[in-house]
Write an enzyme that holds these catalytic residues in place. Structure first.
Site, PDB file in Angstrom:
ATOM      1  N   CYS A  83       0.861  -1.188   0.000  1.00 13.49           N
ATOM      2  CA  CYS A  83       0.000   0.000   0.000  1.00 13.49           C
ATOM      3  C   CYS A  83       0.896   1.237   0.000  1.00 13.49           C
ATOM      4  CB  CYS A  83      -0.910  -0.011   1.226  1.00 13.49           C
ATOM      5  SG  CYS A  83      -1.941   1.465   1.368  1.00 13.49           S
ATOM      6  N   CYS A 131      -7.184  -1.331   1.451  1.00 15.97           N
ATOM      7  CA  CYS A 131      -6.115  -1.796   2.336  1.00 15.97           C
ATOM      8  C   CYS A 131      -6.704  -2.114   3.704  1.00 15.97           C
ATOM      9  CB  CYS A 131      -5.044  -0.713   2.462  1.00 15.97           C
ATOM     10  SG  CYS A 131      -3.740  -1.102   3.659  1.00 15.97           S
ATOM     11  N   CYS A 134      -5.170   0.664   6.433  1.00 16.55           N
ATOM     12  CA  CYS A 134      -5.534   2.093   6.441  1.00 16.55           C
ATOM     13  C   CYS A 134      -6.883   2.388   5.779  1.00 16.55           C
ATOM     14  CB  CYS A 134      -4.452   2.938   5.775  1.00 16.55           C
ATOM     15  SG  CYS A 134      -4.369   2.789   3.977  1.00 16.55           S
ATOM     16  N   CYS A 154      -8.122  -5.957  -9.791  1.00 14.96           N
ATOM     17  CA  CYS A 154      -7.707  -4.912 -10.724  1.00 14.96           C
ATOM     18  C   CYS A 154      -7.352  -3.669  -9.892  1.00 14.96           C
ATOM     19  CB  CYS A 154      -8.862  -4.636 -11.687  1.00 14.96           C
ATOM     20  SG  CYS A 154      -8.421  -3.605 -13.077  1.00 14.96           S
TER      21      CYS A 154
END
Length: 165
Positions: A83, A131, A134, A154
């Site tokens: 991330c 994510c 976060c 994707c």
């Protein structure tokens, strides 16, 4: 005659009202990753300082980058995709494949790496991927990927960084 004209007018007005309300109805029930408490959390001002404008638009405002615009789409080395907001590991390069869509695509995330929610922003349901650490928007998952999962994660390249092995 006047009666049928009234009914037609009422139907017309009802359809116009429905058309005007459709964007609000479509937004109802859309998954909002921001509403959940995540281990990594900052104020909007702090996120803006930490992220580039493109990263902020995608990760915090659920934007999408142009297809074929990310260098990560062509990344072929062994390693891990993380991330871009918090460095949390998301995908192994072993699960990356060329989907032909113009975005980095994977058939499986790392265990505990992501969360999903329903997204109705285009007027039909999609599964948003964010994510797990976060809540940042990464992209969407579809059921048209390769074996063994049949999934296509994707992802937006600007939402991730790559660390070679």
């Amino acid at each position: 005659m006047a009666q049928s004209g009234t009914i037609d007018r009422r139907r017309f007005i009802a359809w116009m009202g429905l058309g005007a309300a459709l964007p609000a109805i479509a937004a109802c029930g859309s998954g909002d990753a921001e509403a959940k408490a995540y281990p990594v959390s900052y104020s909007d001002a702090e996120w803006r300082k930490r992220l580039t404008p493109a990263q902020y638009r995608i990760l915090r405002e659920e934007g999408t980058e142009r297809p074929y615009s990310s260098p990560l789409n062509a990344e072929k080395r062994k390693g891990t995709f993380h991330c871009a907001a918090d460095g949390h590991p998301l995908f192994s390069s072993a699960t990356k494949y060329d989907s032909g869509t113009g975005w980095p695509s994977f058939w499986k995330p790392l265990p505990g790496a992501i969360g999903t929610s329903r997204d109705f922003k285009l007027g039909y349901p999609r599964t948003e991927v964010h994510c797990a650490k976060c809540g940042g928007h990464l992209g969407h998952v579809f059921d048209d990927g390769p074996r063994p999962t049949g999934k296509r994660y994707c992802m937006n390249g600007d939402a991730m960084t790559f660390r070679p092995a």
